[in-house]
Motif scaffolding. Structure first.
Motif, PDB file in Angstrom:
ATOM      1  N   ALA A  31      -1.507   7.335 -12.443  1.00 51.25           N
ATOM      2  CA  ALA A  31      -1.616   6.751 -11.097  1.00 51.25           C
ATOM      3  C   ALA A  31      -2.251   7.771 -10.162  1.00 51.25           C
ATOM      4  O   ALA A  31      -1.689   8.137  -9.138  1.00 51.25           O
ATOM      5  N   THR A  32      -3.439   8.225 -10.515  1.00 54.64           N
ATOM      6  CA  THR A  32      -4.088   9.288  -9.752  1.00 54.64           C
ATOM      7  C   THR A  32      -4.705   8.805  -8.451  1.00 54.64           C
ATOM      8  O   THR A  32      -5.027   9.602  -7.585  1.00 54.64           O
ATOM      9  N   ASP A  33      -4.891   7.489  -8.314  1.00 56.99           N
ATOM     10  CA  ASP A  33      -5.393   6.911  -7.072  1.00 56.99           C
ATOM     11  C   ASP A  33      -4.816   5.502  -6.941  1.00 56.99           C
ATOM     12  O   ASP A  33      -4.107   5.022  -7.835  1.00 56.99           O
ATOM     13  N   GLY A  34      -5.105   4.842  -5.828  1.00 53.13           N
ATOM     14  CA  GLY A  34      -4.543   3.524  -5.575  1.00 53.13           C
ATOM     15  C   GLY A  34      -4.874   2.501  -6.647  1.00 53.13           C
ATOM     16  O   GLY A  34      -4.024   1.705  -7.047  1.00 53.13           O
ATOM     17  N   LYS A  35      -6.102   2.531  -7.142  1.00 52.49           N
ATOM     18  CA  LYS A  35      -6.515   1.574  -8.180  1.00 52.49           C
ATOM     19  C   LYS A  35      -5.748   1.822  -9.481  1.00 52.49           C
ATOM     20  O   LYS A  35      -5.277   0.889 -10.127  1.00 52.49           O
ATOM     21  N   PRO A  89       0.812  -1.224   0.000  1.00 55.50           N
ATOM     22  CA  PRO A  89       0.000   0.000   0.000  1.00 55.50           C
ATOM     23  C   PRO A  89       0.844   1.272   0.000  1.00 55.50           C
ATOM     24  O   PRO A  89       0.485   2.256  -0.651  1.00 55.50           O
ATOM     25  N   GLU A  90       1.996   1.247   0.699  1.00 55.86           N
ATOM     26  CA  GLU A  90       2.837   2.447   0.727  1.00 55.86           C
ATOM     27  C   GLU A  90       3.415   2.730  -0.654  1.00 55.86           C
ATOM     28  O   GLU A  90       3.600   3.880  -1.038  1.00 55.86           O
ATOM     29  N   ARG A  91       3.706   1.708  -1.439  1.00 54.26           N
ATOM     30  CA  ARG A  91       4.246   1.913  -2.787  1.00 54.26           C
ATOM     31  C   ARG A  91       3.179   2.514  -3.693  1.00 54.26           C
ATOM     32  O   ARG A  91       3.474   3.366  -4.521  1.00 54.26           O
ATOM     33  N   LEU A  92       1.935   2.089  -3.542  1.00 63.27           N
ATOM     34  CA  LEU A  92       0.847   2.675  -4.321  1.00 63.27           C
ATOM     35  C   LEU A  92       0.702   4.153  -3.962  1.00 63.27           C
ATOM     36  O   LEU A  92       0.515   4.997  -4.850  1.00 63.27           O
ATOM     37  N   ASP A  93       0.805   4.468  -2.669  1.00 62.65           N
ATOM     38  CA  ASP A  93       0.746   5.866  -2.228  1.00 62.65           C
ATOM     39  C   ASP A  93       1.898   6.671  -2.830  1.00 62.65           C
ATOM     40  O   ASP A  93       1.723   7.829  -3.219  1.00 62.65           O
ATOM     41  N   ASP A  94       3.089   6.055  -2.900  1.00 64.86           N
ATOM     42  CA  ASP A  94       4.248   6.723  -3.510  1.00 64.86           C
ATOM     43  C   ASP A  94       3.971   7.073  -4.972  1.00 64.86           C
ATOM     44  O   ASP A  94       4.328   8.154  -5.439  1.00 64.86           O
ATOM     45  N   LEU A  95       3.352   6.146  -5.696  1.00 65.26           N
ATOM     46  CA  LEU A  95       3.049   6.395  -7.112  1.00 65.26           C
ATOM     47  C   LEU A  95       2.008   7.496  -7.270  1.00 65.26           C
ATOM     48  O   LEU A  95       2.115   8.331  -8.171  1.00 65.26           O
TER      49      LEU A  95
END
Length: 195
Positions: free
Chosen positions: A53-57, A30-36
């Motif tokens: 990559a405007t949101d986690g999905k 999850p932290e990597r998705l937040d980084d993106l």
């Protein structure tokens, strides 16, 4: 070299203070998705390297596309991670433009805290050398908007010789087509060449 031999195979490259790790589901917590998502919001990245990559999905979809590139041997997308804590610093991506001909293209972006210390140059050099020696790339091109002076410096420091200007060749994050400078390196160029 046959097309089947022109395949990007997952590997990790060590730069000392940073590691180039293949993008994909790992590392994709999850932290990597937040980084993106944070990277996509950075004004410089949003302008010159728009990141879907405007949101986690959307970030997860972006990661899955990088994984697919590795699975097919068609793309080599590396996360640039800090050696000390694994924090995301940026990315370097090498992909085939014409696999049968050995023609590839390279691109990169760094987060703000990672800029200005030569990391983009060292990471791009490492992936360039790797692409020539392990995947049989014959020619690697690097294109950047003429207004992106930082990227032009990286190209020169990595030995990518300037070849010309591509007029209104790419749609950038501001919704405009910009002229781009085209640089290239050949596998036969000396390693220490600097444009």
């Amino acid at each position: 070299m046959s097309t089947s031999m022109r395949t990007f195979v997952r590997t990790t490259l060590d730069l000392g203070d940073a590691t180039l790790h293949p993008w994909g589901r790992d590392p994709a917590g999850p932290e990597r998705l937040d980084d993106l998502v944070a990277a996509a919001a950075d004004p410089t990245i949003a302008l010159w390297n728009p990141l879907a990559a405007t949101d986690g999905k959307a970030a997860q979809t972006w990661l899955e596309a990088r994984e697919d590139g590795w699975d097919r041997g068609a793309g080599a997308a590396f996360a640039v991670l800090a050696a000390t804590d694994g924090a995301l610093l940026g990315t370097v991506n090498l992909r085939w433009v014409d696999r049968a001909d050995g023609l590839a293209m390279i691109g990169y972006w760094l987060l703000p805290d990672a800029r200005g210390r030569g990391l983009a140059t060292r990471a791009t050099r490492a992936v360039t050398t790797w692409g020539f020696h392990t995947a049989g790339a014959r020619r690697i091109e690097l294109a950047h908007a003429t207004g992106n002076e930082a990227s032009c410096r990286v190209a020169h420091h990595c030995g990518y010789l300037p070849e010309g200007t591509l007029r209104e060749s790419h749609l950038f994050g501001d919704g405009l087509h910009h002229d781009e400078h085209l640089h290239a390196r050949l596998s036969t160029d000396p390693e220490d060449i600097e444009g």
